[in-house]
Design a protein around this motif. Structure first.
Motif, mmCIF file in Angstrom:
data_model
loop_
_atom_site.group_PDB
_atom_site.id
_atom_site.type_symbol
_atom_site.label_atom_id
_atom_site.label_comp_id
_atom_site.label_asym_id
_atom_site.label_seq_id
_atom_site.Cartn_x
_atom_site.Cartn_y
_atom_site.Cartn_z
ATOM 1 N N GLU A 133 -1.046 8.493 -5.050
ATOM 2 C CA GLU A 133 -1.810 8.654 -3.809
ATOM 3 C C GLU A 133 -3.284 8.972 -4.045
ATOM 4 O O GLU A 133 -4.147 8.414 -3.355
ATOM 5 N N ALA A 169 -4.889 6.922 3.118
ATOM 6 C CA ALA A 169 -3.461 7.032 2.835
ATOM 7 C C ALA A 169 -2.710 7.671 3.992
ATOM 8 O O ALA A 169 -1.574 7.285 4.292
ATOM 9 N N TRP A 170 -3.324 8.644 4.670
ATOM 10 C CA TRP A 170 -2.612 9.369 5.723
ATOM 11 C C TRP A 170 -2.240 8.450 6.883
ATOM 12 O O TRP A 170 -1.207 8.640 7.521
ATOM 13 N N ILE A 221 0.856 4.239 -2.667
ATOM 14 C CA ILE A 221 0.721 5.657 -2.295
ATOM 15 C C ILE A 221 1.817 6.476 -2.949
ATOM 16 O O ILE A 221 1.578 7.592 -3.428
ATOM 17 N N ILE A 230 0.838 -1.203 0.000
ATOM 18 C CA ILE A 230 0.000 0.000 0.000
ATOM 19 C C ILE A 230 0.871 1.251 0.000
ATOM 20 O O ILE A 230 0.569 2.240 -0.684
ATOM 21 N N TYR A 274 -1.379 5.250 6.661
ATOM 22 C CA TYR A 274 -0.206 4.471 6.263
ATOM 23 C C TYR A 274 1.039 5.349 6.199
ATOM 24 O O TYR A 274 2.143 4.901 6.523
ATOM 25 N N LYS A 275 0.868 6.588 5.779
ATOM 26 C CA LYS A 275 2.003 7.516 5.763
ATOM 27 C C LYS A 275 2.459 7.815 7.191
ATOM 28 O O LYS A 275 3.661 7.917 7.454
ATOM 29 N N VAL A 315 -5.184 5.766 -4.637
ATOM 30 C CA VAL A 315 -5.289 4.963 -3.418
ATOM 31 C C VAL A 315 -6.389 5.510 -2.519
ATOM 32 O O VAL A 315 -7.196 4.755 -1.969
ATOM 33 N N THR A 316 -6.447 6.814 -2.400
ATOM 34 C CA THR A 316 -7.495 7.447 -1.595
ATOM 35 C C THR A 316 -8.866 7.228 -2.212
ATOM 36 O O THR A 316 -9.861 7.023 -1.502
#
Length: 244
Positions: free
Chosen positions: A120, A130-131, A116, A112, A133-134, A123-124
């Motif tokens: 990104e 996404a945030w 991203i 993932i 996983y970041k 993915v969103t």
């Protein structure tokens, strides 16, 4: 040093403490993207450096903290006060952390994160936050740094704010660029280059930093994927020629 905690406990606690700091700084930092994210994290770096320099009751400022004990004892099975023993201990830790990074990269979370990096918005759009996983990547990298910092402090038996400066952060970034971002082996290769290249260039003491900067600029222009990417491209070309 202030509370007389066992050495092994502080080594284990270091990545947990850095994880808490990463959570506190990562959430607001990740609200911005691209170059702005780099600027925000660099600003946090400078704030921390200033705090460490001025919070003398805790850090002793520029004088630093001397007499940091090494783990183990002379009467134990492993004498970590011996530099050679500590070196092999560090090698084992480095291999272990590299293996852990490889496992994360190959896991669903790692896939993932790659997605991203590539796209990104897509993915969103499919419903993946996404945030989160970041933030996971941000916190995990901070834990790696905290663990390495604890090992460094106990090895040197001395630490001061100089090792938290902007130059060290830039060295870490350059190691990734030189070795190859998005790879496991790249940063490790880049770290060797960043450490040894200034020593190799000591013969030209007056122009050492100029040559160092020039090499890095040329490497960034002509090797955008780093040494690992360049090696991969060369291997693919050789494979195609052999097949022909």
């Amino acid at each position: 040093m202030h509370f007389g905690l066992p050495v092994w406990l502080t080594i284990v606690a270091a990545p947990l403490i850095t994880a808490l700091f990463a959570l506190a700084t990562g959430y607001p930092s990740l609200r911005v993207k691209g170059h702005y994210f780099a600027i925000v994290t660099l600003a946090f770096n400078m704030v921390i450096f200033i705090v460490l320099m001025n919070y003398t009751s805790l850090t002793h400022g520029e004088a630093g903290i001397p007499g940091i004990p090494k783990p183990g004892s002379k009467g134990g099975l492993f004498n970590f006060r011996d530099r050679e023993t500590y070196y092999y201990f560090m090698v084992i830790c480095a291999v272990g952390m590299t293996g852990l990074a490889a496992l994360i990269a190959r896991s669903r979370v790692g896939q993932i994160l790659v997605a991203i990096r590539q796209n990104e918005p897509m993915v969103t759009a499919i419903g993946i936050p996404a945030w989160k996983y970041k933030l996971f990547a941000f916190v995990t990298s901070a834990m790696f740094a905290g663990f390495a910092g604890a090992l460094y402090a106990h090895y040197q038996s001395f630490i001061n704010p100089d090792v938290f400066g902007v130059a060290q952060s830039l060295d870490a970034i350059l190691a990734v660029i030189m070795g190859g971002s998005g790879t496991i082996a790249g940063p490790a290769i880049g770290a060797f280059i960043v450490v040894f290249l200034p020593e190799v260039l000591r013969f030209a003491d007056s122009f050492r930093l100029i040559l160092y900067g020039l090499i890095l600029v040329l490497a960034t222009i002509f090797m955008p994927r780093g040494i690992v990417g360049l090696s991969s491209d060369l291997f693919d070309r050789l494979t195609r020629r052999v097949q022909k």
